[in-house]
Design an enzyme around this catalytic site. Structure first.
Site, PDB file in Angstrom:
ATOM      1  N   TRP A  74       0.823  -1.212   0.000  1.00 53.69           N
ATOM      2  CA  TRP A  74       0.000   0.000   0.000  1.00 53.69           C
ATOM      3  C   TRP A  74       0.858   1.264   0.000  1.00 53.69           C
ATOM      4  O   TRP A  74       0.337   2.370  -0.016  1.00 53.69           O
ATOM      5  CB  TRP A  74      -0.971  -0.004   1.191  1.00 53.69           C
ATOM      6  N   ARG A  75       2.177   1.099   0.038  1.00 51.95           N
ATOM      7  CA  ARG A  75       3.037   2.285  -0.062  1.00 51.95           C
ATOM      8  C   ARG A  75       3.461   2.539  -1.499  1.00 51.95           C
ATOM      9  O   ARG A  75       4.220   3.466  -1.771  1.00 51.95           O
ATOM     10  CB  ARG A  75       4.261   2.114   0.831  1.00 51.95           C
ATOM     11  N   GLU A 125      -5.381   0.786   5.765  1.00 49.91           N
ATOM     12  CA  GLU A 125      -5.421   1.451   7.067  1.00 49.91           C
ATOM     13  C   GLU A 125      -6.435   0.800   8.005  1.00 49.91           C
ATOM     14  O   GLU A 125      -6.193   0.690   9.199  1.00 49.91           O
ATOM     15  CB  GLU A 125      -5.716   2.945   6.897  1.00 49.91           C
ATOM     16  N   GLN A 148      -6.491  -3.218  12.909  1.00 50.00           N
ATOM     17  CA  GLN A 148      -6.959  -4.463  13.473  1.00 50.00           C
ATOM     18  C   GLN A 148      -5.834  -5.443  13.768  1.00 50.00           C
ATOM     19  O   GLN A 148      -5.981  -6.326  14.594  1.00 50.00           O
ATOM     20  CB  GLN A 148      -7.930  -5.070  12.442  1.00 50.00           C
ATOM     21  N   TYR A 200     -13.432  -7.758  15.372  1.00 54.36           N
ATOM     22  CA  TYR A 200     -14.033  -6.435  15.293  1.00 54.36           C
ATOM     23  C   TYR A 200     -14.779  -6.303  13.962  1.00 54.36           C
ATOM     24  O   TYR A 200     -14.438  -5.483  13.099  1.00 54.36           O
ATOM     25  CB  TYR A 200     -12.937  -5.363  15.386  1.00 54.36           C
ATOM     26  N   TYR A 246      -8.888   9.141  12.613  1.00 55.64           N
ATOM     27  CA  TYR A 246      -7.640   8.522  12.154  1.00 55.64           C
ATOM     28  C   TYR A 246      -7.709   8.169  10.671  1.00 55.64           C
ATOM     29  O   TYR A 246      -6.846   8.558   9.885  1.00 55.64           O
ATOM     30  CB  TYR A 246      -7.293   7.267  12.987  1.00 55.64           C
ATOM     31  N   ASP A 261      -2.315   7.631  15.949  1.00 58.11           N
ATOM     32  CA  ASP A 261      -2.599   6.234  16.311  1.00 58.11           C
ATOM     33  C   ASP A 261      -1.724   5.857  17.506  1.00 58.11           C
ATOM     34  O   ASP A 261      -1.039   6.708  18.087  1.00 58.11           O
ATOM     35  CB  ASP A 261      -2.397   5.304  15.105  1.00 58.11           C
ATOM     36  N   CYS A 275      10.776   3.569  18.265  1.00 54.59           N
ATOM     37  CA  CYS A 275      10.258   3.927  19.598  1.00 54.59           C
ATOM     38  C   CYS A 275       9.269   2.848  20.049  1.00 54.59           C
ATOM     39  O   CYS A 275       8.076   3.079  20.188  1.00 54.59           O
ATOM     40  CB  CYS A 275       9.611   5.309  19.542  1.00 54.59           C
ATOM     41  N   CYS A 301      17.222   3.124  22.879  1.00 54.32           N
ATOM     42  CA  CYS A 301      17.366   4.580  22.856  1.00 54.32           C
ATOM     43  C   CYS A 301      18.810   5.003  22.603  1.00 54.32           C
ATOM     44  O   CYS A 301      19.058   6.097  22.086  1.00 54.32           O
ATOM     45  CB  CYS A 301      16.874   5.190  24.164  1.00 54.32           C
ATOM     46  N   CYS A 353      19.106   5.779  19.025  1.00 55.94           N
ATOM     47  CA  CYS A 353      18.035   6.578  18.414  1.00 55.94           C
ATOM     48  C   CYS A 353      18.565   7.936  17.962  1.00 55.94           C
ATOM     49  O   CYS A 353      19.210   8.648  18.733  1.00 55.94           O
ATOM     50  CB  CYS A 353      16.903   6.770  19.425  1.00 55.94           C
TER      51      CYS A 353
END
Ligand code: ADE
Length: 356
Positions: free
Chosen positions: A20-21, A33, A38, A78, A116, A134, A188, A195, A198
């Protein structure tokens, strides 16, 4: 370098190459999305490719039977998301000439599209500067900006949205949104993020203050409801080798609406087998028919967002050959797989189908 520039640069070098990119098609972005709300990307990939193969365009989705949409969604949970996708596709065909709106407010009016999803479609497909918020964004930004408001409250979420609005790249809104989500997901991480490695650690307030593990803060968890489901897989053997099973369509306003399960009895506490089979509900299910209990399962534990379901399955064989008149759907055993069922039922069927 600014926060925005650093993130965009990081994204160029680190983004996962996902189907989807490779597209600006708002339909494909919408579907991806909703699936990703889900499940994780690894599992989402399979669902995504099956879904768009079955329903390649918004028109195909709108014209499909709801049952087929639910069947394709089976296992993701869901199910209102799948029903809403279907309803929104119909709205798009009927009221928007089959074109997914490129406008945030109009997207929001479609069934199942909340802040969202509207922001994700508006930004990724159409490059409008609406920030997505999100779980990954909440975690990453609450740490980076040292936000101690609970992120599951309106004020906490608004604070994070403000930060997103402040930093969003207006010319590359879709890319910026995906970069923040991807950074939250890959760098993250919820537990034990690295970290030390990062690129943002010099300005990350949580890192500087040693509060990375405390953030994001959540308000008290909602109490989970416990439910006990006693399921009856009732078999009728019309003639030798020709077996039928009773399914029930769940039509009430509850979990798994419009999926199929079995006749069942629900309790808020566990009950004994003796109480179960002498209850008035069992009398209503089985009526006058004679039956034989041929199998009793272990207890299944099925965890949903705000409830835990403990389920038992009883396989019951009707004694007579005469067609019973139970008020459920009588389905030949070999056709059971055509029906959309909750994952709990699928699990049971996978274990026990051979014995039907
Ligand atoms: N999570 C959900 N949608 C995403 C996206 N488009 N990019 C990165 N992470 C995501």
């Amino acid at each position: 370098m600014t926060f925005t520039k650093a993130l965009l640069e990081w994204y160029q070098n680190n983004f996962r190459d996902l189907p989807w990119r490779k597209t600006n098609d708002p339909y494909l972005i919408w579907i991806s999305e909703v699936i990703l709300q889900q499940t994780r990307i690894s599992q989402g990939l399979g669902y995504y490719s099956r879904f768009i193969e079955r329903f390649p365009s918004v028109g195909d989705l709108a014209r499909a039977e709801e049952e087929e949409v639910l069947k394709t969604w089976q296992g993701l949970g869901y199910y209102s998301r799948a029903r809403n996708l279907h309803a929104a596709a119909k709205e798009i065909i009927e009221n928007h000439n089959g074109i997914i709106p490129d406008n945030y407010e109009r997207l929001l009016q479609l069934k199942g599209i909340g802040e969202y999803t509207a922001a994700a479609i508006a930004s990724i497909a159409y490059n409008h500067p609406f920030p997505v918020v999100d779980g990954n964004v909440l975690r990453f930004l609450s740490r980076y900006f040292g936000i101690r408001l609970p992120v599951d409250t309106i004020s906490g979420k608004n604070k994070i949205r403000e930060k997103m609005l402040l930093h969003i790249d207006k010319k590359q809104a879709g890319m910026f949104n995906q970069a923040v989500m991807e950074f939250g997901s890959l760098q993250c991480k919820p537990v034990k993020p690295d970290c030390g490695k990062c690129l943002l650690n010099k300005k990350c307030l949580a890192f500087l203050e040693g509060t990375v593990e405390q953030l994001p803060i959540k308000s008290k968890p909602k109490k989970q409801k416990t439910r006990y489901f006693y399921y009856f897989a009732i078999i009728w053997e019309k003639e030798k080798g020709k077996k039928f099973l009773y399914l029930r369509k769940r039509e009430e306003k509850d979990v798994w609406k419009n999926l199929y399960d079995f006749p069942m009895i629900e309790r808020s506490e566990e009950i004994s087998e003796e109480d179960l089979f002498s209850s008035s509900e069992w009398g209503k299910i089985i009526r006058e028919d004679k039956f034989r209990l041929i199998f009793q399962s272990h207890q299944y534990k099925h965890i949903l967002t705000h409830q835990i379901i403990f389920a038992m399955f009883y396989i019951v064989q009707l004694a007579g050959r005469r067609k019973p008149r139970l008020p459920y759907l009588l389905v030949p055993v070999e056709e059971i797989k055509k029906y959309p069922v909750p994952r709990l039922i699928e699990e049971f069927l996978n274990e026990k189908m051979v014995s039907f």
